[in-house]
Design an enzyme around this catalytic site. Structure first.
Site, short mmCIF file in Angstrom:
data_model
loop_
_atom_site.label_atom_id
_atom_site.label_comp_id
_atom_site.label_asym_id
_atom_site.label_seq_id
_atom_site.Cartn_x
_atom_site.Cartn_y
_atom_site.Cartn_z
N HIS A 82 0.83 -1.21 0.00
CA HIS A 82 0.00 0.00 0.00
C HIS A 82 0.86 1.26 0.00
CE1 HIS A 82 -3.15 2.85 1.11
NE2 HIS A 82 -4.04 1.88 0.97
N GLY A 163 4.77 20.76 12.18
CA GLY A 163 5.92 19.89 12.41
C GLY A 163 7.14 20.30 11.62
N PRO A 164 8.23 19.55 11.76
CA PRO A 164 9.52 19.92 11.15
C PRO A 164 9.51 19.83 9.63
CG PRO A 164 9.63 17.71 12.08
CD PRO A 164 8.31 18.28 12.52
N VAL A 171 12.57 12.00 11.93
CA VAL A 171 11.62 11.92 10.81
C VAL A 171 11.91 10.68 9.97
CG1 VAL A 171 10.84 13.05 8.69
CG2 VAL A 171 11.16 14.40 10.78
N GLY A 175 8.58 9.00 9.67
CA GLY A 175 7.94 9.42 8.43
C GLY A 175 7.02 10.60 8.68
#
Length: 564
Positions: A82, A163-164, A171, A175
């Site tokens: 997916h 967020g960053p 990250v 993800g």
């Protein structure tokens, strides 16, 4: 009305159920939230979780789940069929009841901001929560998937909403996450008798709204047609509000068409199924069944069942349980796994399971009525008599729709059966509602009355409960009377072998009208609003006389037919 929202997070783990359990345990730790479905896929290595509750509690549970997923799932090691770009890949908030989409968007933005700020996960908002048009589509937000995330974060046009905006060690593990507020989405897979992903994709592209890339000469090998900006031009597919791809599911050994239906009021599940059958046949393949991922609204299942019943030229005025059985078998929803409506239909899952009179068997209901308890009393029995009257009228309509030699009249009688079923269903609800109304009066009289404030509050509660105890049997009267239209039609034009059944139904409905009328009158004696009492008693008297007149008409028809 209590505000309820549904949350549907998709986690990038479908094989290690211990990880999934740790995530769902966090969801269940929040009071006011109910976990209703956990659907894990091995080949996709993805689990779709569904839970519902009040908005603040749902957002708290969602935050805890995203935090736990980021701790346990390492996206740098993830593989699956997916599309995905995060440990918590997508997280959707869906308004269920008592809350608007606009209000749901506010909660989505608050949750997205908190995840980005406290967990340092890049967040892209899509669907109704999107902050710019190009981010409305999930596929756009997730383009490039996890492998392209570093490049995406470096592109100023794709700076996260929260967020960053940098690809760091944290990250790389977590993800990114796409957060939305959206309408109810049905995740629906169609099973094919092939193992070819390419052929499955071809069918999915035929059907999905986006369609496929347009090519010169209309051939699969032709050169791509580009627009003035150099982007591919797409040929639209057959169905609106449908997203889809094809894939191979190793655990089942088949290829599937994987669809997201973003608005079942535009394109229904059964329309997707039929389109899949047609396009598969055109390509030399066959649909063998289908699979529901997550949950589905009751209406979508009932619409599907009625659609297939009509194709069979059968009456649709049957019980919801029977209609759902037809839907399950027609769509092949039980091909790969058992299909339990109580675990897959959202209204059944979130329904409060309080003891009800109508859930008793006949013997228990009769014995409860005969006991020293004052409820159920005449009001509930009147509603139940009306229920049984409407049920008999519906039965005759269904028998007539299925009568040999009357095939051309099936739709006529199906329409009557639908009417009868409506009255039957509504009156059945009022069996318990009348007892609830009586109990509310008793509860009101039991309130304290020591101070003036308590006396005033108690009197208001008594007045409100008494008014409702008048309105409920009046509604019973109205429904019983209107249901007699079905019985009259069935005595006139229905199966002649069942004319006595239709007439007994009329008698039961008539008894329901008269019994409910007595309850209206006795409860009205204790109500202080005389103008309201005068108006409702006048209307009730008119209904009682009209029902009496209609009973006479019906019995004259029955006598003529029986004595003919």
């Amino acid at each position: 009305m209590t505000q309820l929202i549904e949350c549907v997070p998709n986690f990038s783990e479908g094989n290690n159920m211990e990880i999934i359990k740790q995530i769902t345990d966090k969801i269940q730790s929040v009071e006011g939230v109910k976990l209703i479905d956990v659907d894990a896929g091995k080949a996709t290595n993805r689990t779709v979780v569904t839970f519902v509750g009040t908005p603040e509690e749902v957002c708290e549970a969602a935050f805890k789940a995203v935090k736990k997923a980021a701790e346990l799932i390492d996206m740098s090691k993830h593989k699956g069929a997916h599309p995905r770009f995060g440990a918590t890949d997508v997280l959707a908030l869906v308004p269920v009841s008592g809350i608007s989409m606009e209000e749901t968007v506010v909660y989505a933005h608050k949750l997205a901001e908190r995840i980005g700020r406290e967990l340092h996960i890049p967040i892209y908002c899509y669907e109704f929560a999107a902050r710019e048009d190009k981010r409305k589509n999930l596929a756009s937000c997730r383009s490039g998937e996890y492998e392209g995330l570093a490049k995406k974060l470096a592109d100023p046009e794709w700076e996260p909403d929260f967020g960053p905006a940098e690809y760091n060690t944290s990250v790389a593990k977590s993800g990114a996450t796409a957060v939305s507020a959206r309408n109810f989405l049905v995740a629906y897979n169609v099973n094919l008798n092939t193992t070819s992903t390419r052929r499955a994709n071809a069918i999915a592209f035929d059907i999905r709204e986006k369609g496929r890339i347009k090519r010169e000469g209309g051939t699969l090998t032709g050169k791509k047609v580009l627009d003035k900006n150099g982007k591919p031009v797409y040929e639209p597919g057959l169905l609106k509000c449908v997203k889809g791809i094809g894939w191979f599911i190793e655990e089942y050994g088949i290829a599937q068409l994987s669809f997201n239906l973003t608005d079942t009021t535009v394109t229904s599940v059964h329309e997707v199924f039929d389109a899949a059958c047609q396009r598969a046949q055109a390509r030399g393949l066959r649909v063998t069944g289908s699979e529901l991922v997550g949950v589905i609204p009751l209406k979508a299942m009932l619409d599907a069942g009625k659609y297939f019943l009509k194709k069979q030229q059968r009456s649709t005025g049957i019980s919801d349980d029977e209609i759902i059985k037809i839907a399950v078998k027609s769509l092949g929803l039980d091909e790969l796994n058992p299909f339990d409506p109580k675990k897959k239909i959202i209204e059944y899952i979130i329904a409060e399971h309080k003891p009800k009179l109508i859930d008793m068997n006949l013997k228990a209901f009769a014995e409860e009525t005969a006991s020293e308890s004052p409820a159920p009393g005449g009001g509930s029995i009147s509603a139940y008599m009306g229920t049984m009257g409407a049920a008999l009228g519906t039965m005759v309509a269904n028998l007539s729709a299925h009568k040999r030699g009357w095939d051309e009249r099936w739709e006529e009688f199906s329409n009557w059966a639908d009417k009868g079923k409506y009255y039957h269903d509504e009156l059945l609800k009022l069996v318990d509602e009348d007892t609830n109304a009586f109990n509310a009066i008793m509860d009101a009289f039991g309130l304290p009355k020591t101070t003036e404030a308590e006396k005033k509050s108690r009197q208001k509660a008594v007045d409100d409960a008494t008014k409702y105890a008048i309105e409920v049997p009046f509604k019973v009267m109205n429904l019983c009377y209107k249901s007699m239209e079905v019985m009259k039609a069935m005595t006139e034009t229905g199966n002649p072998n069942s004319v006595s059944d239709a007439s007994v139904g009329a008698l039961a409905a008539r008894a329901g009208v008269r019994g409910a009328y007595l309850n209206v009158k006795i409860n009205a004696k204790n109500f202080s609003d005389q103008a309201f009492v005068d108006d409702i008693l006048k209307k009730a008297k008119e209904l009682d006389r009209a029902a009496e007149s209609l009973e006479v008409e019906i019995m004259e028809i029955v006598d003529r037919k029986i004595n003919a």
